[in-house]
Design a protein around this motif. Structure first.
Motif, PDB file in Angstrom:
ATOM      1  N   ASP A 294       0.827  -1.208   0.000  1.00 17.71           N
ATOM      2  CA  ASP A 294       0.000   0.000   0.000  1.00 17.71           C
ATOM      3  C   ASP A 294       0.860   1.255   0.000  1.00 17.71           C
ATOM      4  OD1 ASP A 294      -2.356  -1.385  -0.073  1.00 17.71           O
ATOM      5  OD2 ASP A 294      -2.665  -1.353   2.095  1.00 17.71           O
ATOM      6  N   ALA A 295       1.896   1.252   0.839  1.00 18.82           N
ATOM      7  CA  ALA A 295       2.775   2.416   0.897  1.00 18.82           C
ATOM      8  C   ALA A 295       3.449   2.651  -0.447  1.00 18.82           C
ATOM      9  CB  ALA A 295       3.821   2.233   1.994  1.00 18.82           C
ATOM     10  N   VAL A 296       3.862   1.586  -1.120  1.00 21.40           N
ATOM     11  CA  VAL A 296       4.506   1.709  -2.422  1.00 21.40           C
ATOM     12  C   VAL A 296       3.526   2.281  -3.445  1.00 21.40           C
ATOM     13  CG1 VAL A 296       5.596   0.449  -4.312  1.00 21.40           C
ATOM     14  CG2 VAL A 296       6.133  -0.154  -1.943  1.00 21.40           C
ATOM     15  N   ARG A 297       2.300   1.790  -3.426  1.00 18.82           N
ATOM     16  CA  ARG A 297       1.294   2.296  -4.377  1.00 18.82           C
ATOM     17  C   ARG A 297       1.043   3.782  -4.156  1.00 18.82           C
ATOM     18  NH1 ARG A 297      -3.503   1.096  -4.071  1.00 18.82           N
ATOM     19  NH2 ARG A 297      -3.631  -0.071  -2.103  1.00 18.82           N
ATOM     20  N   TYR A 298       0.912   4.188  -2.898  1.00 19.41           N
ATOM     21  CA  TYR A 298       0.689   5.604  -2.619  1.00 19.41           C
ATOM     22  C   TYR A 298       1.881   6.444  -3.075  1.00 19.41           C
ATOM     23  CZ  TYR A 298      -2.897   3.666   0.481  1.00 19.41           C
ATOM     24  OH  TYR A 298      -3.967   2.970   0.998  1.00 19.41           O
ATOM     25  N   ALA A 299       3.089   5.915  -2.858  1.00 19.84           N
ATOM     26  CA  ALA A 299       4.298   6.652  -3.239  1.00 19.84           C
ATOM     27  C   ALA A 299       4.363   6.846  -4.751  1.00 19.84           C
ATOM     28  CB  ALA A 299       5.540   5.930  -2.744  1.00 19.84           C
ATOM     29  N   VAL A 300       4.082   5.798  -5.505  1.00 23.36           N
ATOM     30  CA  VAL A 300       4.108   5.889  -6.962  1.00 23.36           C
ATOM     31  C   VAL A 300       3.047   6.862  -7.450  1.00 23.36           C
ATOM     32  CG1 VAL A 300       3.760   4.611  -9.106  1.00 23.36           C
ATOM     33  CG2 VAL A 300       5.107   3.594  -7.250  1.00 23.36           C
ATOM     34  N   VAL A 302       1.636   9.444  -5.843  1.00 18.68           N
ATOM     35  CA  VAL A 302       1.978  10.833  -5.529  1.00 18.68           C
ATOM     36  C   VAL A 302       3.091  11.318  -6.448  1.00 18.68           C
ATOM     37  CG1 VAL A 302       2.991  12.341  -3.782  1.00 18.68           C
ATOM     38  CG2 VAL A 302       1.180  10.744  -3.149  1.00 18.68           C
ATOM     39  N   PHE A 303       4.091  10.483  -6.703  1.00 20.34           N
ATOM     40  CA  PHE A 303       5.172  10.868  -7.613  1.00 20.34           C
ATOM     41  C   PHE A 303       4.624  11.198  -8.999  1.00 20.34           C
ATOM     42  CE2 PHE A 303       7.964   9.277 -11.027  1.00 20.34           C
ATOM     43  CZ  PHE A 303       8.988  10.213 -10.935  1.00 20.34           C
ATOM     44  N   LEU A 304       3.742  10.359  -9.515  1.00 19.91           N
ATOM     45  CA  LEU A 304       3.178  10.602 -10.847  1.00 19.91           C
ATOM     46  C   LEU A 304       2.346  11.885 -10.877  1.00 19.91           C
ATOM     47  CD1 LEU A 304       2.114   6.966 -11.853  1.00 19.91           C
ATOM     48  CD2 LEU A 304       4.089   8.274 -12.671  1.00 19.91           C
ATOM     49  N   VAL A 305       1.604  12.141  -9.809  1.00 22.20           N
ATOM     50  CA  VAL A 305       0.810  13.371  -9.750  1.00 22.20           C
ATOM     51  C   VAL A 305       1.726  14.590  -9.734  1.00 22.20           C
ATOM     52  CG1 VAL A 305      -0.771  14.721  -8.319  1.00 22.20           C
ATOM     53  CG2 VAL A 305      -1.177  12.286  -8.654  1.00 22.20           C
ATOM     54  N   VAL A 306       2.824  14.516  -8.966  1.00 22.85           N
ATOM     55  CA  VAL A 306       3.776  15.632  -8.907  1.00 22.85           C
ATOM     56  C   VAL A 306       4.342  15.921 -10.297  1.00 22.85           C
ATOM     57  CG1 VAL A 306       6.068  16.303  -8.072  1.00 22.85           C
ATOM     58  CG2 VAL A 306       4.390  15.337  -6.483  1.00 22.85           C
ATOM     59  N   VAL A 307       4.731  14.882 -11.017  1.00 22.15           N
ATOM     60  CA  VAL A 307       5.293  15.068 -12.359  1.00 22.15           C
ATOM     61  C   VAL A 307       4.233  15.606 -13.315  1.00 22.15           C
ATOM     62  CG1 VAL A 307       6.307  13.882 -14.342  1.00 22.15           C
ATOM     63  CG2 VAL A 307       7.054  13.297 -12.009  1.00 22.15           C
ATOM     64  N   ALA A 308       3.027  15.020 -13.282  1.00 20.46           N
ATOM     65  CA  ALA A 308       1.963  15.446 -14.196  1.00 20.46           C
ATOM     66  C   ALA A 308       1.528  16.878 -13.925  1.00 20.46           C
ATOM     67  CB  ALA A 308       0.778  14.496 -14.080  1.00 20.46           C
ATOM     68  N   ALA A 309       1.476  17.263 -12.639  1.00 20.38           N
ATOM     69  CA  ALA A 309       1.019  18.611 -12.297  1.00 20.38           C
ATOM     70  C   ALA A 309       1.950  19.666 -12.881  1.00 20.38           C
ATOM     71  CB  ALA A 309       0.946  18.763 -10.775  1.00 20.38           C
ATOM     72  N   ARG A 310       3.236  19.358 -12.942  1.00 27.61           N
ATOM     73  CA  ARG A 310       4.165  20.336 -13.503  1.00 27.61           C
ATOM     74  C   ARG A 310       3.927  20.515 -14.992  1.00 27.61           C
ATOM     75  NH1 ARG A 310       8.475  23.255 -11.781  1.00 27.61           N
ATOM     76  NH2 ARG A 310      10.174  23.629 -13.259  1.00 27.61           N
ATOM     77  N   PHE A 311       3.682  19.435 -15.713  1.00 24.82           N
ATOM     78  CA  PHE A 311       3.357  19.559 -17.143  1.00 24.82           C
ATOM     79  C   PHE A 311       2.045  20.321 -17.331  1.00 24.82           C
ATOM     80  CE2 PHE A 311       6.529  16.265 -17.696  1.00 24.82           C
ATOM     81  CZ  PHE A 311       7.050  16.539 -18.955  1.00 24.82           C
ATOM     82  N   LEU A 312       1.065  20.034 -16.472  1.00 25.49           N
ATOM     83  CA  LEU A 312      -0.230  20.707 -16.587  1.00 25.49           C
ATOM     84  C   LEU A 312      -0.110  22.213 -16.376  1.00 25.49           C
ATOM     85  CD1 LEU A 312      -2.578  18.201 -14.704  1.00 25.49           C
ATOM     86  CD2 LEU A 312      -2.527  18.696 -17.164  1.00 25.49           C
ATOM     87  N   ASP A 375       3.814  10.239   9.718  1.00 25.58           N
ATOM     88  CA  ASP A 375       4.874   9.366   9.222  1.00 25.58           C
ATOM     89  C   ASP A 375       4.674   9.025   7.752  1.00 25.58           C
ATOM     90  OD1 ASP A 375       6.236   9.222  11.679  1.00 25.58           O
ATOM     91  OD2 ASP A 375       4.826   7.727  12.405  1.00 25.58           O
ATOM     92  N   LEU A 376       3.425   8.874   7.335  1.00 26.58           N
ATOM     93  CA  LEU A 376       3.159   8.599   5.927  1.00 26.58           C
ATOM     94  C   LEU A 376       3.540   9.810   5.073  1.00 26.58           C
ATOM     95  CD1 LEU A 376       1.994   6.770   3.715  1.00 26.58           C
ATOM     96  CD2 LEU A 376      -0.237   7.824   4.152  1.00 26.58           C
ATOM     97  N   ILE A 377       3.255  11.019   5.557  1.00 29.34           N
ATOM     98  CA  ILE A 377       3.637  12.224   4.819  1.00 29.34           C
ATOM     99  C   ILE A 377       5.152  12.287   4.668  1.00 29.34           C
ATOM    100  CG2 ILE A 377       3.673  14.743   4.909  1.00 29.34           C
ATOM    101  CD1 ILE A 377       0.925  14.637   6.231  1.00 29.34           C
ATOM    102  N   LEU A 378       5.896  11.947   5.736  1.00 29.85           N
ATOM    103  CA  LEU A 378       7.351  11.907   5.648  1.00 29.85           C
ATOM    104  C   LEU A 378       7.803  10.901   4.595  1.00 29.85           C
ATOM    105  CD1 LEU A 378       8.491  12.046   9.400  1.00 29.85           C
ATOM    106  CD2 LEU A 378       8.891  13.763   7.641  1.00 29.85           C
ATOM    107  N   PHE A 379       7.182   9.725   4.591  1.00 28.63           N
ATOM    108  CA  PHE A 379       7.550   8.680   3.636  1.00 28.63           C
ATOM    109  C   PHE A 379       7.259   9.128   2.208  1.00 28.63           C
ATOM    110  CE2 PHE A 379       6.159   4.998   1.088  1.00 28.63           C
ATOM    111  CZ  PHE A 379       7.349   4.292   1.058  1.00 28.63           C
ATOM    112  N   LEU A 380       6.097   9.707   1.970  1.00 28.61           N
ATOM    113  CA  LEU A 380       5.730  10.143   0.623  1.00 28.61           C
ATOM    114  C   LEU A 380       6.624  11.297   0.155  1.00 28.61           C
ATOM    115  CD1 LEU A 380       1.840   9.968   0.844  1.00 28.61           C
ATOM    116  CD2 LEU A 380       3.396   8.336  -0.237  1.00 28.61           C
ATOM    117  N   THR A 381       7.011  12.162   1.078  1.00 29.49           N
ATOM    118  CA  THR A 381       7.958  13.223   0.718  1.00 29.49           C
ATOM    119  C   THR A 381       9.294  12.622   0.309  1.00 29.49           C
ATOM    120  OG1 THR A 381       6.894  14.738   2.286  1.00 29.49           O
ATOM    121  CG2 THR A 381       9.115  15.298   1.536  1.00 29.49           C
TER     122      THR A 381
END
Length: 529
Positions: A294-300, A302-312, A375-381
């Protein structure tokens, strides 16, 4: 001892990275990740009270003094759209996406995550720009964004945290806090920059001037923070002004200052990237219920959203102003699609995001409850920072090569330099002849001719760089001149050392003679460089 090992190890790895095709920041992060699991290695926890006031100001200062105020002013619209507009956009988009993706994550906590990962890092942007040789306009935009976006992100973070911990926050209050921080930071910088420059030009001892130079970013940051303004903006304003007026400072100070700040930036940048990798055990230790897939899925996600948001954001911000303003269409060249691709893909995150994440409070509602999913926010960051550094950092150089950006026109640059030198030399020659015509400045003919020869050499050196290479050695005229100068100086240096060893001169005289040779060698190198 741990701090000593961190600095020494990161400096060694960074030095090795300069000879490696892999960018040094990525090697440092990978080394930090590996070392963090070596038995006996202590935890290196990022303390926001250390990173933000002690590491961020010098890194911002050295990056800003190396930037061009005139270039940044010419690119003020794209820089503002990225450093303010994009950061706020990314905060909302990433925060909302995290709220939807992660079960049980409150919207206020999700917006905290959005603010934390919103700003691309100044250190990462500068390191990659230097490595890959981006076109000057794109480099200016990325550096300008990274210099200013931390102020926006920190303010957005404070507003989101205030809402999360139950202290109340509103759109009006958030806008007011942002304006106070921005206007206050710029105001503090404007107040400090002229007195600091005056003091730099009045000090006559280079060591004192360089000591002041090392203190300036901390003084500007601390002064702004005392007024609850943006220390980031205060440092940037002061640094841009001092960099723009650096020509007014004594030459010995400039020579020392360049060497000192190169060393400071090298050590701090190396340690910062190594610290990012060393955070993994600290982050994973507190992950708790979100361990596993679950943590890995959330991390992936969030990473994809961060990248996509910059293009948007980047593509509309590039082309919409041109569509809406005839003035922009008239004054600026029509951008291609390739520039926005690089700008969008160059959004690496760094240590500032991690430092802000570690400053998230432990409790909410006046200490009654733990901060939701801290702790999840730290991990996702952490995973977002690592993901952008690895994925985007590794692929950016080949992407630039694939897009085939036009390289620098070295011949045109050399011609511009030669023309500028010719104009300056003509004025200097007129000034010299006027001075020599005054009997108070009378010199023996050999010394007067030497002044004219030095001036002529400086004028011709740039033109000679356009000449043909030696058919036997393959060297340019400048290369041969520099090599022969060094051979002559090396021969003199060996004689001085032998005289000292034979007790014909003492060490103090040796140091005086060697310094004179060092300055001559530096002059020969700079003339031919």
């Amino acid at each position: 001892m741990p701090l000593l090992l961190l600095v020494a190890g990161s400096a060694a790895i960074a030095a090795a990275g300069r000879r490696s095709p892999v960018p040094a920041p990525l090697l440092l992060v990978a080394a930090g990740l590996a070392v963090s699991y070596v038995p006996g290695v202590p935890d290196y926890t990022l303390e926001p009270d250390v990173v933000l006031p002690l590491l961020l100001p010098p890194l911002l200062y050295t990056s800003a003094t190396d930037s061009s105020y005139l270039d940044l002013r010419a690119q003020k619209r794209p820089v503002a759209l990225l450093s303010v507009g994009y950061v706020l956009f990314a905060t909302v988009v990433v925060g909302w996406a995290a709220y939807v993706i992660v079960p049980g994550l409150p919207l206020t906590a999700a917006l905290v995550l959005g603010a934390v990962v919103a700003p691309p890092d100044a250190v990462a942007a500068s390191a990659v720009a230097r490595r890959v040789g981006l076109p000057s306009r794109i480099t200016t935009i990325l550096q300008g964004e990274s210099l200013l976006n931390d102020a926006t992100a920190i303010t957005a973070y404070k507003v989101a945290v205030a809402a999360a911990v139950g202290e109340g926050a509103s759109w009006g209050g958030g806008i007011r806090e942002f304006l106070v921080a921005a206007v206050g930071g710029v105001a503090v910088g404007l107040v400090l920059m002229a007195p600091l420059h005056w003091l730099r030009t009045r000090l006559t001892e280079p060591l004192l001037q360089n000591t002041l130079s090392l203190l300036i970013p901390f003084v500007a940051y601390a002064a702004a923070e005392q007024f609850h303004a943006s220390g980031v903006l205060a440092v940037v304003v002061v640094a841009l002004y001092l960099g723009h007026r650096a020509w007014e400072v004594d030459f010995a100070t400039r020579l020392q200052e360049e060497a000192v700040w190169k060393m400071v930036a090298f050590v701090l940048e190396s340690a910062v990237f190594a610290l990012i990798g060393l955070q993994l055990p600290v982050v994973l230790r507190g992950l708790g219920e979100y361990e596993g897939i679950d943590a890995v899925r959330y991390a992936v996600a969030v990473f994809l959203v961060v990248v996509a948001a910059r293009f948007l954001w980047v593509y509309p911000a590039t082309f919409l102003p041109r569509m809406l303003s005839a003035r922009i269409r008239t004054r600026e060249e029509n951008p291609t699609w390739r520039g926005p691709v690089v700008i969008a893909w160059a959004g690496m995150r760094g240590v500032v995001s991690l430092a802000i994440a570690f400053s998230i409070p432990l409790t909410v509602h006046h200490g009654e409850e733990p901060f939701p999913q801290r702790d999840l926010i730290l991990f996702l960051t952490f995973t977002t920072v690592i993901g952008t550094l690895v994925v985007q950092g590794l692929t950016l150089p080949p992407l630039i090569r694939l897009l085939k950006f036009p390289g620098r026109d070295v011949r045109a640059e050399t011609l511009a330099e030669a023309n500028a030198q010719a104009q300056a030399s003509r004025v200097a020659e007129e000034r010299l002849e006027a001075l020599l015509g005054d009997e108070r400045n009378a010199l023996p003919p050999p010394l007067a001719d030497r002044l004219r020869t030095v001036l002529e050499r400086r004028r011709n050196a740039v033109w000679e760089r356009l000449g043909q290479v030696n058919p036997v050695t393959g060297e340019t005229v400048d290369d041969t001149y520099r090599r022969l100068s060094r051979e002559m100086i090396s021969a003199e240096r060996e004689v001085f050392v032998k005289l000292r060893d034979g007790r014909h001169i003492d060490d103090e005289m040796l140091r005086t003679l060697l310094r004179r040779l060092d300055l001559e060698e530096a002059a020969a190198f700079r003339e031919a460089a």
